[in-house]
Design a protein around this motif. Structure first.
Motif, PDB file in Angstrom:
ATOM      1  N   ARG A 185      -2.540   4.324  -5.076  1.00 15.02           N
ATOM      2  CA  ARG A 185      -3.349   4.718  -3.910  1.00 15.02           C
ATOM      3  C   ARG A 185      -4.823   4.911  -4.265  1.00 15.02           C
ATOM      4  NH1 ARG A 185       1.211   8.837  -1.645  1.00 15.02           N
ATOM      5  NH2 ARG A 185       2.450   7.253  -0.595  1.00 15.02           N
ATOM      6  N   LYS A 186      -5.085   5.358  -5.484  1.00 17.68           N
ATOM      7  CA  LYS A 186      -6.477   5.564  -5.882  1.00 17.68           C
ATOM      8  C   LYS A 186      -7.225   4.241  -5.957  1.00 17.68           C
ATOM      9  CE  LYS A 186      -5.604   9.617  -8.671  1.00 17.68           C
ATOM     10  NZ  LYS A 186      -5.213   9.989 -10.027  1.00 17.68           N
TER      11      LYS A 186
ATOM     12  N   VAL B  69      -1.543   7.748   3.075  1.00 19.84           N
ATOM     13  CA  VAL B  69      -1.932   6.734   2.103  1.00 19.84           C
ATOM     14  C   VAL B  69      -2.913   7.309   1.070  1.00 19.84           C
ATOM     15  CG1 VAL B  69      -3.948   5.663   3.190  1.00 19.84           C
ATOM     16  CG2 VAL B  69      -2.258   4.231   2.047  1.00 19.84           C
TER      17      VAL B  69
ATOM     18  N   PRO C 289       3.786   0.002  -6.661  1.00 20.62           N
ATOM     19  CA  PRO C 289       3.498   0.921  -5.552  1.00 20.62           C
ATOM     20  C   PRO C 289       4.693   1.801  -5.172  1.00 20.62           C
ATOM     21  CG  PRO C 289       2.970  -1.346  -4.945  1.00 20.62           C
ATOM     22  CD  PRO C 289       3.625  -1.395  -6.277  1.00 20.62           C
TER      23      PRO C 289
ATOM     24  N   PRO D 107      -4.252   9.465  -2.109  1.00 20.52           N
ATOM     25  CA  PRO D 107      -3.607   9.754  -3.404  1.00 20.52           C
ATOM     26  C   PRO D 107      -3.402  11.251  -3.583  1.00 20.52           C
ATOM     27  CG  PRO D 107      -5.918   9.262  -3.734  1.00 20.52           C
ATOM     28  CD  PRO D 107      -5.658   9.098  -2.273  1.00 20.52           C
TER      29      PRO D 107
ATOM     30  N   THR E 178       0.813  -1.219   0.000  1.00 15.78           N
ATOM     31  CA  THR E 178       0.000   0.000   0.000  1.00 15.78           C
ATOM     32  C   THR E 178       0.851   1.276   0.000  1.00 15.78           C
ATOM     33  OG1 THR E 178      -0.168  -0.115   2.396  1.00 15.78           O
ATOM     34  CG2 THR E 178      -1.970  -1.081   1.147  1.00 15.78           C
ATOM     35  N   THR E 179       2.043   1.209  -0.519  1.00 19.24           N
ATOM     36  CA  THR E 179       2.933   2.368  -0.735  1.00 19.24           C
ATOM     37  C   THR E 179       3.487   2.986   0.547  1.00 19.24           C
ATOM     38  OG1 THR E 179       1.348   4.222  -0.616  1.00 19.24           O
ATOM     39  CG2 THR E 179       1.479   3.047  -2.709  1.00 19.24           C
ATOM     40  N   LEU E 180       3.234   2.369   1.695  1.00 16.47           N
ATOM     41  CA  LEU E 180       3.695   2.993   2.936  1.00 16.47           C
ATOM     42  C   LEU E 180       5.128   2.628   3.285  1.00 16.47           C
ATOM     43  CD1 LEU E 180       0.488   2.798   5.110  1.00 16.47           C
ATOM     44  CD2 LEU E 180       1.590   4.842   4.213  1.00 16.47           C
TER      45      LEU E 180
ATOM     46  N   GLN F 208       3.025   5.794  -6.967  1.00 18.07           N
ATOM     47  CA  GLN F 208       2.314   5.798  -5.689  1.00 18.07           C
ATOM     48  C   GLN F 208       0.873   6.278  -5.792  1.00 18.07           C
ATOM     49  OE1 GLN F 208       4.800   8.112  -3.094  1.00 18.07           O
ATOM     50  NE2 GLN F 208       5.939   6.295  -2.500  1.00 18.07           N
ATOM     51  N   ASN F 209       0.677   7.463  -6.380  1.00 14.99           N
ATOM     52  CA  ASN F 209      -0.670   8.013  -6.354  1.00 14.99           C
ATOM     53  C   ASN F 209      -1.648   7.225  -7.199  1.00 14.99           C
ATOM     54  OD1 ASN F 209      -0.228   9.892  -4.433  1.00 14.99           O
ATOM     55  ND2 ASN F 209       0.154  11.581  -5.845  1.00 14.99           N
TER      56      ASN F 209
ATOM     57  N   TYR G  53      -9.690  11.694  -1.692  1.00 12.45           N
ATOM     58  CA  TYR G  53      -9.681  10.697  -2.767  1.00 12.45           C
ATOM     59  C   TYR G  53     -10.402  11.187  -4.018  1.00 12.45           C
ATOM     60  CZ  TYR G  53      -7.451   7.148   0.065  1.00 12.45           C
ATOM     61  OH  TYR G  53      -6.537   6.450   0.798  1.00 12.45           O
TER      62      TYR G  53
END
Ligand code: ATP
Ligand code: MG
Lengths: 263, 248
Positions: A73-74, B90, A65, B92, A48-50, A69-70, A102
Motif C-alpha cells: 500500500r505504501k 487502501v 498484495p 497503509p 491494490t490489496t482490496l 498488504q501495508n 501515508y
C-alpha cells in the motif's frame, strides 16, 4: 514493477477475471482497456490489496498484495473509478488527512499539498469544502491526492471520467510529465481510445474477464489492420454492448446485499 | 498515534460543521424534558418518587449519548456510500488503528452532545448533587459513548442501505432506550421487563450517571462501572473484528 500470472477472480457464478497474465515494467505507462464489465476494476482491486484473488499470482514491486498488504500500500497511489473524497472536509484537509495516513511528515505534507493543489489549479479553492466542488474539480483533487505521498506506481481507474477536453489533455500531460521526470509507473484504464493511444507505452485489451490482445498501440493497430486504436479495439472486442449481463449481475448483487443487510 | 488522531479529528470536524444536526438532535431531549418532565412531574411526585426532572435528566443525557454514538458508528455506512471508506481501506494502516480513531472521534462527539444536554437540563431546573459528582458522571458518559459507537460501527460493517438503518433504529436502538430506565425507575417493573433491562447496557450507563448526579442508583455504581467497562471492551473487539473484515 507489476507482475500478474494466471489471475482469476470469481464472484459466486460470475467469473469476473479469468486467467489473466501480464507484466508492467518500471517507468512504463500501461493501459488496461476493455468494454464495461470486462473486469478492469476487479483486476485493479486485486492489485491494490482490496480484493483477494480466487487464484493466481500477483507481485507489486516484488511483494504480494494479499500478504504484505501495508508494504504494498505504501508503494502505490490510486484514483478509484468512483468518488472517494470526504465531502465535508476541504480540499486541503482531504490531502492532509491522506498524507498523515501515508506517514508523510507534516512539513513535507504541507509542501506537497501546496504544489499539487497549484498544479491541478485548486489552490484558490483549498479551504472550500469538497461538497461545493464541481465534478471536474473533485476528480482533479482525487488525482492530486493519489500523488501526494509520491508513490512509485499510480493506478488510475478512468481518471478522466466526466472531465472536459481541456482538463483531460492537461491531466494526461501531467501524467506523462510525472512518468518522465519521476519515473512513476502508471497503470490506467479509460474508455477514450485516443487518450490511450497518446499516452500509453503498452496496452492490454480485456474482454469478458480474459485478455484478448497485448502490445504497443502501433502493434495492436497493425494486428487488426486498423487506422485508429478505436477501430482496433472494436475489432478485438466486437461491437455489441456488453453491459447487459454485467448490469443484471450488478442488480442481483445489490439485491443480495440488501437482503443480507436486513437480517 | 497520528492515525488515531487524524481520524478522531475528522469525526470532530464533521460534527462541528453539521450545525443543523447538532441542533436537531438537541430538540429531542428538550421535548422529552418539557413534555415528560413537566407532564409526568406531578404524578411522579405524588407516587412518592421525588422530583421527576431530577430523575429524568440523567436519562436524557444517556439517551442523547446513545443516539449520537450509534449514529456516528453507523456513519461508516455513509463513508461506504460516498466512497471515503475505500480511501481508508487502501491506506497503509492497520485496520485496528483506523477503527479506534474513528470510534474515539464518534464517542467524543457523543460526549460533547451529552454535555450540551446537561446544560439544557440545568436550564430546565435540574440540579446535580455537587460539582464534584460531575467527573464520575463524565466517566460513565465516556463508557456509554465508546460502547455504543463501537456497536454502531460493528453494525455499519454489515449494513449497506438505509432500510437496514431504519430497522436498527426501530428494533435495536429504541428498545435499548425505552428499557434502560431512562424514563422510569426500574424498581418494581414486571419480571420480564426487569430481565431485559438487566441485559441492556444503557441501563447501567443511565444508572451510573444517575448515581453520580443525584445519588440514587438501582444497581450500584460499582456494578454499573464494571458491567459498562466489560461491555465496552467486548463491543470494541466485535467492532474491530467486523471492521477488519470489510472488503471494498
Ligand atoms: N463485488 C462483486 N460481486 C459480484 N460481482 C462483481 C463484483 N464486482 C464486480 N463484479 C462483476 O464482475 C464483472 C467485472 O466488473 P468490473 O467492475 O471489474 O468491470 P470494469 O471492467 O471495471 O467495467 P467498467 O468499465 O464498467 O468500469 C462484472 O460482471 C461485475 O458485475
Ligand atoms: Mg471499472
Amino acid at each position: 514493477m507489476i507482475r500478474v500470472e494466471h489471475l482469476t477472480k470469481t464472484f459466486g457464478e460470475i467469473q469476473a477475471v479469468r486467467d489473466v497474465s501480464f507484466e508492467v515494467g518500471m517507468g512504463e505507462i500501461f493501459a488496461f482497456l476493455g468494454p464495461n464489465g470486462a473486469g478492469k476494476t476487479t483486476t485493479i482491486k486485486m492489485l491494490t490489496t482490496l480484493l483477494r484473488p480466487t487464484s493466481g499470482k500477483v507481485e507489486i514491486d516484488g511483494l504480494d498484495p494479499a500478504h504484505q498488504q501495508n508494504e504494498v500500500r505504501k508503494r502505490f497511489g490510486i484514483v478509484f473509478q468512483d468518488p472517494s473524497l470526504d465531502d465535508e472536509l476541504t480540499a486541503a484537509e482531504n490531502l492532509d488527512l491522506h498524507g498523515a495516513l501515508y506517514h508523510v511528515p507534516r512539513k513535507l505534507r504541507v509542501e506537497r499539498t501546496e504544489s499539487l493543489l497549484k498544479l491541478f489549479e485548486l489552490w484558490d479553492r483549498r479551504n472550500d469544502p469538497v461538497k461545493q466542488f464541481s465534478g471536474g474539480m473533485r476528480r482533479r483533487l482525487e488525482i492530486a491526492r493519489g500523488l501526494l505521498h509520491t508513490p512509485k506506481i499510480i493506478f488510475l481507474d478512468e481518471p478522466t471520467l466526466g472531465l472536459d477536453p481541456q482538463t483531460r489533455n492537461q491531466l494526461w500531460a501531467q501524467v506523462k510529465k510525472l512518468n518522465e521526470e519521476e519515473r512513476v509507473t502508471v497503470f490506467l484504464t479509460t474508455h477514450y481510445m485516443d487518450e490511450a493511444d497518446r499516452v500509453a507505452h503498452r496496452i492490454a485489451v480485456i474482454d469478458h474477464g480474459a485478455i484478448v490482445a497485448q502490445g504497443t498501440p502501433a502493434e495492436l493497430k497493425q494486428q487488426t489492420n486498423s487506422e485508429t486504436l478505436e477501430q482496433a479495439f472494436l475489432a478485438l472486442t466486437g461491437s455489441s454492448i456488453r453491459d447487459e449481463g454485467a448490469e443484471a449481475n450488478r442488480d442481483l448483487r445489490n439485491m443480495a446485499k440488501m437482503w443480507r443487510g436486513r437480517r | 498515534m497520528t492515525t488515531i488522531y487524524v481520524l478522531w479529528l475528522r469525526q470532530l470536524k464533521r460534527y462541528i460543521r453539521s450545525k443543523p444536526r447538532i441542533i436537531a438532535s438537541l430538540g429531542q431531549p428538550l421535548l422529552y424534558l418539557l413534555g415528560f418532565g413537566f407532564g409526568f412531574g406531578p404524578v411522579f411526585q405524588k407516587a412518592g418518587q421525588g422530583n421527576y426532572i431530577q430523575f429524568l435528566a440523567p436519562g436524557m443525557i444517556g439517551m442523547t449519548i446513545l443516539f449520537t454514538s450509534i449514529f456516528s458508528g453507523i456513519e461508516l455506512m455513509f463513508d461506504r456510500q460516498f466512497g471515503f471508506l475505500k480511501e481508508m481501506l487502501v491506506a497503509p494502516q492497520p485496520r485496528l488503528l483506523l477503527m479506534i480513531g474513528r470510534t474515539l472521534g464518534g464517542a467524543t462527539t457523543a460526549i460533547l452532545q451529552g454535555i450540551l444536554v446537561i446544560v439544557i437540563c440545568i436550564i430546565a431546573g435540574f440540579r446535580p448533587l455537587s460539582i464534584s459528582a460531575l467527573p464520575i458522571a463524565f466517566a460513565f458518559m465516556v463508557l456509554v459513548a465508546v460502547l455504543f459507537t463501537a456497536l454502531g460501527t460493528a453494525i455499519a460493517c454489515t449494513l449497506t442501505d438505509m432500510q437496514g438503518f431504519q430497522m436498527v433504529m426501530n428494533f435495536l436502538v429504541m428498545p435499548i432506550f425505552f428499557l434502560s430506565g431512562a424514563l422510569f425507575p426500574l424498581t418494581g417493573v414486571p419480571a420480564a421487563m426487569a430481565l431485559l433491562a438487566n441485559i441492556d447496557p444503557l441501563s447501567y450507563g443511565v444508572d451510573g450517571i444517575r448515581g453520580a448526579m443525584i445519588g440514587v442508583s438501582h444497581f450500584g455504581m460499582l456494578l454499573d462501572f464494571i458491567v459498562l467497562g466489560i461491555m465496552a471492551m467486548v463491543f470494541l473487539a466485535i467492532g474491530a473484528r467486523q471492521f477488519s473484515r470489510i472488503e471494498a
